[in-house]
Design an enzyme around this catalytic site. Structure first.
Site: not given
Ligand code: BJW
Length: 258
Positions: A124, A159, A223-224
């Site tokens: 990302h 740009c 954690i879950e």
């Molecule tokens: C612990 C802990 C401890 C806590 N020890 N564990 C339907 C409609 C529209 C789009 C979609 C759709 N279905 C699918 C899509 C595609 C979409 C998507 O997946 N959406 C879903 C949410 C439904 N994906 C995209 O859009 C991607 N692009 C793409 O698919 O392009 C094609 C496309 C084009 C046009 C339309 C549709 C598709 C791009 C995804 C980009 C994600 N960007 C972000 C923001 C980045 C910039 C920023 O930070 O500002 O990335 S969103 C956010 O989520 C960030 C993260 O990398 C990402 C994942 O989150 P992560 O890392 O899993 O964190 P959390 O908070 O969710 O979880 C934390 C975990 O840690 C938890 O489980 C806790 O329990 C655990 N934890 N403490 C161990 N101590």
């Protein structure tokens, strides 16, 4: 067990890593939570505020770049003040000890690299790189570590369009080269660790499914439980800052300790 014995006894628990065992780590925000960086989902997650979710889309960011940069400036400032925790350090220590480790991270904070991991694929992007928001502009992304930014909101020298963080917003394509490299590595993996991710964002979460399909042994640390738990061979519940150093020590017979 002698070092010549196989890593696996059939499909049972992995006992001991060899130096050529391919270990891949898919990490998410949870791995940086104990460093003080907020996660996205869950009770205290950033995405509890719907306005912030909108900022993390191309249209949402450009609708109000000042607001967008306020959000990212605050996060850059927080990330700059945070340090890698024992989970990042354990992964880096494994690589430093000569094991074959690649990290596929969804995180934009660079804490894996700061811990010493050399082979990191940033799915990302990173908040420490900036690029022009105009996709037709010829400028290249560039590193910028100013906290706070000197010009806010910054504009492109070529740009004149607004600059933006070089991260992947929702609905944006990931860098195809990074995805291809992550895909290639995932398919070769012997052990695939799924650390601190909710497993709901694609294509990132799909790498765990690919690893499963290609025969890797999957261990989740969280954690879950998550939607990925059911495809993992083992889920270790607990804070990864504690659980990952223990796992790394177990897998290396105590060789790698932090
Ligand atoms: C612990 C802990 C401890 C806590 N020890 N564990 C339907 C409609 C529209 C789009 C979609 C759709 N279905 C699918 C899509 C595609 C979409 C998507 O997946 N959406 C879903 C949410 C439904 N994906 C995209 O859009 C991607 N692009 C793409 O698919 O392009 C094609 C496309 C084009 C046009 C339309 C549709 C598709 C791009 C995804 C980009 C994600 N960007 C972000 C923001 C980045 C910039 C920023 O930070 O500002 O990335 S969103 C956010 O989520 C960030 C993260 O990398 C990402 C994942 O989150 P992560 O890392 O899993 O964190 P959390 O908070 O969710 O979880 C934390 C975990 O840690 C938890 O489980 C806790 O329990 C655990 N934890 N403490 C161990 N101590």
């Amino acid at each position: 067990m002698s070092s010549d014995e196989s890593l696996y006894a059939g499909k049972s628990e992995p006992l001991r890593l060899r130096k050529d065992t391919k270990v891949t780590v898919l990490s998410g925000a949870g791995i940086s939570a104990e460093s003080g960086i907020p996660t996205f989902r869950g009770e205290d997650g950033l995405w509890q505020d719907e306005n912030l979710v909108k900022i993390a889309t191309p249209r949402g960011f450009l609708a109000d770049p000042e607001r967008g940069w306020r959000f990212y400036n605050e996060r850059r400032s927080n990330m700059a003040a945070c340090d890698p925790n024992p989970a990042h350090k354990a992964i880096a220590a494994l690589e430093r000890a000569g094991y074959d480790v690649v990290v596929i991270t969804q995180n934009i904070d660079r804490l894996h690299q700061r811990a010493g991991s050399a082979r990191v694929l940033e799915l990302h992007g990173t908040v420490w790189s900036i690029k022009c928001s105009n996709s037709r502009c010829t400028s290249e992304p560039f590193e910028n570590h100013d906290v706070p930014l000197k010009i806010d909101p910054p504009v492109c020298e070529i740009c004149g369009a607004y600059l933006r963080p070089n991260v992947v917003f929702f609905e944006e394509m990931l860098d195809p080269e990074v995805v291809a490299e992550a895909d290639r590595r995932t398919k070769q993996s012997d052990i695939f660790l799924v650390v601190g991710t909710s497993g709901v964002v694609y294509p990132a979460a799909g790498f765990a499914q690919i690893a499963r399909a290609f025969g890797a042994y999957l261990v989740e640390l969280n954690i879950e439980t998550t939607p990925l738990s059911y495809i993992c061979d083992k889920t270790i519940l607990g804070p990864c800052g504690q659980m990952l150093p223990e796992l790394v020590s177990d897998l290396t017979g105590g060789e790698v300790r932090i």
